[in-house]
Design an enzyme around this catalytic site. Structure first.
Site, PDB file in Angstrom:
ATOM      1  CB  CYS A 143      51.161 -13.509  70.712  1.00 22.43           C
ATOM      2  SG  CYS A 143      52.685 -14.464  70.912  1.00 22.43           S
TER       3      CYS A 143
ATOM      4  CB  CYS B 169      53.245 -21.079  68.223  1.00 16.99           C
ATOM      5  SG  CYS B 169      51.826 -20.021  67.953  1.00 16.99           S
TER       6      CYS B 169
END
Ligand code: FES
Length: 130
Positions: free
Chosen positions: A104, A35
């Site tokens: 994350c 990402c």
């Protein structure tokens, strides 16, 4: 059900401990190649206690919420405890993250580990025997 818990939204909108520490004892920077998000952690350590912690995250809302929560979880804690913080614990403290956002919280765990490794590299005498 809302995609994100109220805690995630709160830490995303009002992240705790954002910034840098100039004379940090340990700094860790990690990124996720997929990402492209980057997280940097700064630790101030005194007498084996995390006296202060700050972060800079260039990333998604979940990464910001995860780093904010992770700093809250380790601030004032012994280094040994911070070393054991898992991304699962961060996600649980946020009342959960969607499955595809779990990576994350992994960044937060890795950034703290990297900052502690930096601290031990600079202070080898503090490293616990394995
Ligand atoms: Fe990559 Fe959140 S999407 S850290």
């Amino acid at each position: 059900m809302a995609l994100y818990s109220e805690k995630v939204m709160d830490h995303f909108r009002n992240p705790r401990n954002v910034g840098t520490i100039e004379d940090a004892d340990g700094i860790g920077e990690v990124g996720n190649a997929k990402c492209g998000d980057i997280m940097k952690m700064y630790l101030k350590i005194e007498d084996d206690i995390i006296k202060d912690v700050k972060f800079e995250t260039f990333g998604c809302g979940s990464a910001i919420a995860s780093s904010s929560m992770a700093t809250e979880l380790i601030k004032g804690k012994p280094v040994a405890e911070a070393m054991q913080l898992t991304n699962k614990a961060v996600a649980e403290a946020l009342d959960g993250l969607p499955d595809y956002k779990m990576h994350c919280s992994v960044l937060a765990e890795e950034a703290i580990q990297a900052a502690l490794e930096d601290y031990y590299a600079k202070n080898p005498d503090k490293k616990p025997a394995e």
